[in-house]
Scaffold this motif. Structure first.
Motif, mmCIF file in Angstrom:
data_model
loop_
_atom_site.group_PDB
_atom_site.id
_atom_site.type_symbol
_atom_site.label_atom_id
_atom_site.label_comp_id
_atom_site.label_asym_id
_atom_site.label_seq_id
_atom_site.Cartn_x
_atom_site.Cartn_y
_atom_site.Cartn_z
ATOM 1 N N ASN A 65 -9.792 2.789 -0.442
ATOM 2 C CA ASN A 65 -9.879 3.898 0.518
ATOM 3 C C ASN A 65 -8.862 4.983 0.200
ATOM 4 N N LEU A 74 0.833 -1.202 0.000
ATOM 5 C CA LEU A 74 0.000 0.000 0.000
ATOM 6 C C LEU A 74 0.869 1.253 0.000
ATOM 7 N N ASP A 133 -7.903 -1.447 0.978
ATOM 8 C CA ASP A 133 -7.079 -0.303 1.411
ATOM 9 C C ASP A 133 -6.780 0.616 0.239
#
Length: 756
Positions: free
Chosen positions: A344, A278, A341
């Motif tokens: 988001n 991420l 993730d």
């Protein structure tokens, strides 16, 4: 005579011409005498002309001599006078020289004083002039010194203003001095130096914001306003002012935009391993946000350095490249948590840029594509979850020994059974542990789908539709495949298959509760128009049908395994008066198996029992008629009949409730009628009634009867040859053989006439 006259005339003409030439020579400038002399030499009388010329020269010499003789005495007198004057002149010269010497000696000191005075006056004038000129030059020098100080301290814009004053106000006043010319010649260089230094500062600024874009973007994505305060924009403003004053604003604008476009392309180029973590995506987004935060600030704080069209063009490029990069890298991701993730992070990225006025609808559209990717990763994850649940299940009803255990199970799975509630502990639920586990994992999947829909600005209907479609994929593809794989396993047992049927029956009933669960979390009623329905019932029905088919196949395979143990002596003449051992074991296995079917739906148990009996009857018929068995005795047929009677007894005993009267026995009707025909040797009835709808041996096919009859016939012929090798057949044996031949002939006739 005439010739003499002619010569005389020519001589006169020649003399006259010579005279004319001589007069012309005497009176003409020597520079023009050339053509005159040429005319003499061009003629033929130049000898005579020379004579005349000599004569004329002698005449002139005599005249000169006469003139000199006439003036000679005056000349002598003049010379005498001159000699007297020379003496006096010499005396005068000596007197003048002496006087001059005396004067020089007397005025020498005065001359020295005067010379000194002259030098002082000259110096005084020079000093005064120098002071005046210096007064003019000092401001110029002061301004130049100020200019150098400003450039040294990197105050380039004030330096440029000083340079303008120096060039247009001060230098014209002292333009005739050489140092001014040097300054004037140096002004363009100074301007270029200021341009170069300010451009160097701009390059440092561009390099700095390139390195710190991720920090700027990180700050913007955390708090949005104030991120631009991290940057000192003064180099841009100074350079813009300087280039504007120098008339090169367009050059500066083009350079700035070109460099920022290059930086934009670098920022928009994702690292090859961005999809692994991420943080890779976060750094990529931070750099993009940081870039556009800077450009937005430049747009609003400068007049035209960048414009809205330029910003829009950059944003369109950024959108297309960012979306392409996300499509590529997100496709590598197999972890649904990372995809969630990432979603988001994309939402935060889009919301941040939207605050700065950038359109982000395409990013939210792209998120819908990533939603499909997320759904696929969820399905893969849940495929593993379902596989582990099904592999670890014991396929036995869940036992409970206390009220707490009972409540725990019904709390995990919606199950109500009044009869089971009344039973004392310990007791068992009809389903195994995989039922509540699978049910709860379906709910967990729905929650996971719901998480992705958050912050996507979707309506409740869209969220509901998304969840239902994903859940349908989970049921019809993932769970269905998992169940099918378990059902098709080679080592699956009948007990497990029965439990799977029971489990899927209960899961099918729970589908309405899943519908209610989705309705509660989306607030969209099932009866709403266009609401997608769950296909769970179809999934569980298909799995149950597959399990049923597998039960039928498995039962048949077990029957085949027992039949492989069959060891009939087709040539025996003795009768054991009991069924074969393998068949007794087979019947015992079937009884115990069907006893397990008590919890199955009645139709399933009945179908399995009927299928098993039909397969057993067909297999026994094949044993009797197989081509390898060339001969058999009536005694062996009697023994085989005992086995069939055992099967019929099993069918009559009602191993599975629900059959009407002798329905299950009908599975063996073909064998029964065939065996009765041969054991009772009732050929007359068979042949007479063949083809009648109510005939006694309706299920006996002439081809089957002929095949079996031929085997018996072969055995009888062999036996007769062995027992009567040297004697004639006994009469009854001969009659029986004739009867067999006659019946065989009639059977062949039936077969031929009916095209069997």
């Amino acid at each position: 005579m005439e010739r003499g006259k002619m010569a005389e005339a020519e001589s006169l003409e020649s003399a006259a011409e010579h005279e004319r030439i001589l007069r012309e020579i005497e009176s003409t400038d020597t520079a023009c005498i050339g053509p005159t002399l040429r005319s003499v030499y061009d003629g033929e009388e130049h000898g005579r002309f020379m004579e005349k010329l000599e004569t004329r020269i002698r005449n002139h010499d005599r005249e000169i001599e006469k003139m000199c003789n006439f003036h000679y005495q005056g000349f002598v007198d003049s010379i005498t006078e001159l000699l007297k004057v020379r003496g006096e002149a010499q005396k005068l010269k000596n007197q003048v020289t002496d006087t001059n010497r005396k004067l020089q000696q007397e005025g020498k000191e005065l001359v020295i004083a005067m010379e000194e005075l002259k030098q002082c006056r000259l110096q005084q004038r020079n000093i005064s002039a120098t002071v005046d000129k210096l007064m003019l030059c000092l401001p110029v020098l002061e301004m130049y010194s100020k200019l150098r100080d400003q450039m040294k301290t990197k105050r380039h814009y004030p330096a440029l203003k000083t340079l303008e004053h120096l060039e247009h106000t001060y230098l014209p006043q002292v333009s005739h001095y050489r140092f001014c010319k040097v300054m004037v010649d140096n002004i363009p260089k100074l301007r270029e130096e200021i341009k170069d230094v300010s451009m160097s500062d701009l390059k440092d600024f561009l390099e700095s914001i390139r390195k710190h874009s991720d920090k700027i973007g990180e700050t913007a994505m955390k708090q949005v306003p104030g991120a631009q305060d991290l940057v000192d924009f003064s180099p841009v403003y100074r350079c813009l002012h300087i280039y504007s004053v120098l008339g090169a604003r367009e050059t500066f604008e083009n350079y700035y935009r070109k460099q920022r476009r290059k930086q934009a392309r670098l920022v928009l180029q994702p690292p090859s391993n961005m999809h692994e973590t991420l943080d890779g995506y976060r750094k990529y987004f931070n750099q993009i946000v940081g870039f556009f935060v800077v450009e937005d600030h430049i747009l609003h704080t400068t007049q035209g350095l960048v414009n809205r069209a330029y910003i829009d063009e950059l944003w369109e490029m950024a959108l297309s490249k960012t979306i392409a990069a996300l499509r590529t890298h997100s496709s590598y991701c197999s972890d649904p948590n990372l995809v969630l993730d990432l979603k988001n992070l994309i939402v935060l990225f889009a919301d941040t840029l939207q605050v700065y006025g950038f359109p982000v609808n395409q990013l939210f559209d792209m998120l819908l594509e990533i939603r499909d990717q997320y759904s696929e990763t969820l399905l893969k994850k849940w495929a593993g979850i379902f596989r582990n649940i099904l592999d670890s299940d014991n396929y036995s009803p869940i036992p409970v020994t206390s009220e707490d255990m009972y409540k725990k199970v019904v709390g995990q799975f919606p199950f109500q059974d009044t009869e089971l509630e009344k039973q004392p502990f310990p007791k068992k639920f009809p389903f195994s542990e995989f039922v509540p586990k699978v049910y709860n994992q379906i709910k967990e999947f729905i929650y996971a789908c719901l998480k992705f829909s958050e912050d996507l600005h979707l309506s409740s209907t869209e969220v509901d539709d998304m969840i239902r479609k994903s859940t349908n994929l989970l049921l019809t593809r993932t769970l269905s495949n998992s169940l099918q794989n378990v059902i098709k396993r080679k080592n699956i047992g009948l007990t497990e298959l029965v439990q799977i049927i029971i489990n899927t029956t209960h899961l099918e009933k729970s589908c309405k509760y899943l519908e209610e669960f989705i309705t509660n979390i989306t607030n969209v009623l099932p009866e709403t128009v266009h609401t997608t329905k769950l296909y769970g019932t179809t999934t569980f029905k298909d799995a149950r049908h597959a399990a049923e088919e597998e039960i039928y196949t498995n039962l048949n395979q077990k029957i085949d395994q027992f039949l492989q143990l069959a060891d009939y002596d087709w040539m025996t003449g003795d009768l054991d008066n009991k069924a074969s051992d393998y068949l007794i074991d087979l019947i015992a296995f079937l009884r115990s198996t069907f006893a397990v079917f008590t919890h199955l739906p009645g139709k399933v148990a009945q179908t399995a029992c009927m299928s098993a009996c039909k397969h057993l009857a067909t297999s026994l018929m094949q044993l009797l008629l197989e081509a390898e068995v060339r001969q058999l005795t009536l005694g062996a047929l009697q023994q085989f009949n005992l086995d069939v009677r055992e099967c019929e007894q099993f069918a009559r005993s009602g191993p599975v409730p629900g059959f009407q009267e002798d329905t299950l026995q009908l599975a063996f009707i073909d064998l029964r009628q065939l065996l009765d025909l041969f054991i009772q040797w009732d050929w007359s009835t068979y042949l007479a009634d063949y083809g009648q709808p109510n005939c006694k041996y309706l299920r006996v096919n002439p081809v089957t009867a002929l095949t079996l009859l031929e085997k018996i016939s072969r055995e009888m012929k062999d036996a007769s040859r062995k027992n009567n090798m040297f004697a004639q057949f006994r009469k009854n044996e001969r009659d029986k053989q004739k009867l067999i031949d006659t019946v065989a002939k009639q059977l062949r006739g039936l077969i031929s006439s009916h095209h069997l």
